[in-house]
Scaffold this active site. Structure first.
Site, PDB file in Angstrom:
ATOM      1  N   SER A  34       0.803  -1.224   0.000  1.00 56.44           N
ATOM      2  CA  SER A  34       0.000   0.000   0.000  1.00 56.44           C
ATOM      3  C   SER A  34       0.835   1.273   0.000  1.00 56.44           C
ATOM      4  O   SER A  34       0.314   2.347  -0.300  1.00 56.44           O
ATOM      5  CB  SER A  34      -0.933   0.015   1.219  1.00 56.44           C
ATOM      6  OG  SER A  34      -0.201  -0.164   2.419  1.00 56.44           O
ATOM      7  N   ASP A 375      -2.108   8.341   7.891  1.00 48.71           N
ATOM      8  CA  ASP A 375      -3.036   7.510   8.659  1.00 48.71           C
ATOM      9  C   ASP A 375      -2.224   6.622   9.592  1.00 48.71           C
ATOM     10  O   ASP A 375      -1.055   6.901   9.857  1.00 48.71           O
ATOM     11  CB  ASP A 375      -3.960   6.708   7.734  1.00 48.71           C
ATOM     12  CG  ASP A 375      -3.190   5.750   6.821  1.00 48.71           C
ATOM     13  OD1 ASP A 375      -2.000   5.480   7.067  1.00 48.71           O
ATOM     14  OD2 ASP A 375      -3.791   5.255   5.845  1.00 48.71           O
ATOM     15  N   HIS A 378       0.594   4.891   6.956  1.00 45.85           N
ATOM     16  CA  HIS A 378       1.211   5.452   5.757  1.00 45.85           C
ATOM     17  C   HIS A 378       1.693   6.884   5.936  1.00 45.85           C
ATOM     18  O   HIS A 378       1.064   7.665   6.655  1.00 45.85           O
ATOM     19  CB  HIS A 378       0.215   5.395   4.591  1.00 45.85           C
ATOM     20  CG  HIS A 378      -0.341   4.033   4.356  1.00 45.85           C
ATOM     21  ND1 HIS A 378      -1.555   3.629   4.881  1.00 45.85           N
ATOM     22  CD2 HIS A 378       0.156   2.968   3.680  1.00 45.85           C
ATOM     23  CE1 HIS A 378      -1.783   2.369   4.531  1.00 45.85           C
ATOM     24  NE2 HIS A 378      -0.761   1.948   3.803  1.00 45.85           N
TER      25      HIS A 378
END
Length: 412
Positions: A34, A375, A378
């Site tokens: 991600s 977040d 990340h």
């Protein structure tokens, strides 16, 4: 007899253009999780690891969520922007030859992004990719979906990265679905076959030998090991896990080499124990040192296996990036990099904004450039930009044995 002066001035622009273009890779292929997913998970119906909703993308051009786990651009975007910079600079040249050549070189990427621009002798282009709204290497699943598995061109590169992916299969257990590293390599094998058909065997190999293959993966394997529902932790020691991670990755890199890859940009695992999701587990809000120690051990393995592969595989070259140290620098010396908040996430809910992901019901900060983390896992766009600057142009303190700029310029 010397070249006539008039011929020299006709030929010289061509020499400059091709010389400049040769310094950069013709394509970027991205593999990972991600941290560099640019939208593949949008096309996975069962996946819970998605970022195609607000407040993700609040600072991305268009201010819409794209599937990136970020307030704006992620590391893959910044790396791809650098790869394309010479071509964009060429487009800014008023010389019709330069515009024509630059336009030809980048036509595939513009067309795939649906941002085709008519290149003419009278056109002028901004050198800034952000001004152009220039796209990064597109997500693989979007291309095969758009083209119904046929006629998709991958000459300019593509991203296979998927949120939740790990070196091992199964790191996406809670998140239901992702493209594992093994699956990403399998998809690349199909891309390789298509490039051979499109460019010919010799042409494809020459093209791929100059391209950059970036790998950003491994964080989920370590974070999963430290998860509350981890089954691996009860039967595997930290050392056994990182040993197995390195051995598995090595075999996948060999497969990539056999499919034409020669230049590898290998990104080490960062200080995952310092992300908000791990800090909130400690009453002191300090980093999870056990997770960080595993990152360090894995990174040492990664450096060793890359040196081994360099010896074993003819023509293979690489750049290893010490993400761990650079990220710790941002966290431990935030003032030096323009940050103020290093513990809490900008977007989320609960303690350190890390009890829940950045969902539409979450709150998010207005001062996003002050935060290292977007977040609970990340980095913000601002942090990602600094990381990639060091990946591309870093000194030997952070990149080994060369940085990505030097890797791109190295003889194929």
């Amino acid at each position: 007899m010397g070249l006539p002066l008039t011929c020299f001035f006709i030929v010289f622009p061509y020499l400059l253009i091709f010389s400049a273009a040769a310094e950069l890779a013709p394509a970027l292929f991205v593999f990972g999780d991600s941290l560099v997913d640019v939208g593949n998970n949008n096309h996975l119906k069962l996946s819970l690891a998605k970022a195609d909703f607000p407040h993700n993308g609040v600072d991305f051009p268009g201010k819409k969520p794209t599937g990136r786990f970020s307030n704006g651009k992620n590391a893959a975007d910044f790396l791809d922007y650098w790869i394309l910079r010479v071509y964009l600079t060429l487009m800014n040249d008023d010389h019709p030859t330069a515009i024509s050549l630059a336009g030809h070189l980048m036509a595939d990427r513009f067309l795939e992004s649906k941002r085709a621009t008519t290149l003419s002798a009278n056109s002028k282009f901004a050198t800034s990719t952000e001004q152009l709204g220039f796209p990064s290497a597109p997500p693989y699943l979007s291309l095969i979906s758009k083209h119904n598995h046929t006629n998709a061109s991958f000459v300019a590169g593509v991203s296979f990265a998927s949120g939740g992916a790990g070196i091992f299969d199964g790191t996406d257990g809670i998140l239901k679905q992702s493209l594992t590293l093994k699956k990403q390599v399998e998809y690349y094998a199909a891309v390789h076959e298509g490039l051979v058909q499109e460019l010919g065997s010799v042409g494809a190999q020459e093209h791929l030998s100059k391209s950059i293959f970036a790998f950003v993966i491994g964080s989920n394997d370590i974070l999963g090991y430290h998860g509350s529902d981890s089954k691996t932790r009860n039967k595997t020691t930290p050392q056994q896990l990182v040993d197995s991670m390195a051995a598995t990755l090595k075999e996948e890199l060999k497969t990539m080499y056999n499919l034409g890859a020669r230049k590898f940009a290998m990104v080490g695992i960062g200080a995952v124990g310092c992300c908000p999701s791990q800090r909130k587990k400690n009453s002191t809000e300090e980093c999870n040192e056990e997770a960080n120690n595993m990152s360090v051990k894995y990174n040492e393995h990664l450096k060793s296996l890359l040196q081994e592969l360099k010896t074993e595989l003819k023509g293979m070259s690489y750049s290893y990036f010490d993400t761990y140290t650079v990220l710790l620098n941002l966290i431990q010396k935030p003032d030096s990099y323009g940050f103020k908040e290093v513990k809490a996430a900008c977007c989320g809910l609960g303690d350190l904004n890390a009890d829940f992901p950045c969902l539409p019901i979450a709150t998010y900060c207005s001062n996003r450039k002050d935060h290292v983390f977007w977040d609970l896992y990340h980095p913000t766009e601002a942090a990602a930009s600094i990381l990639v600057q060091n990946l591309v142009d870093g000194t030997e303190e952070y990149t080994f044995p060369m940085n990505v700029r030097q890797l791109a310029a190295a003889a194929a």
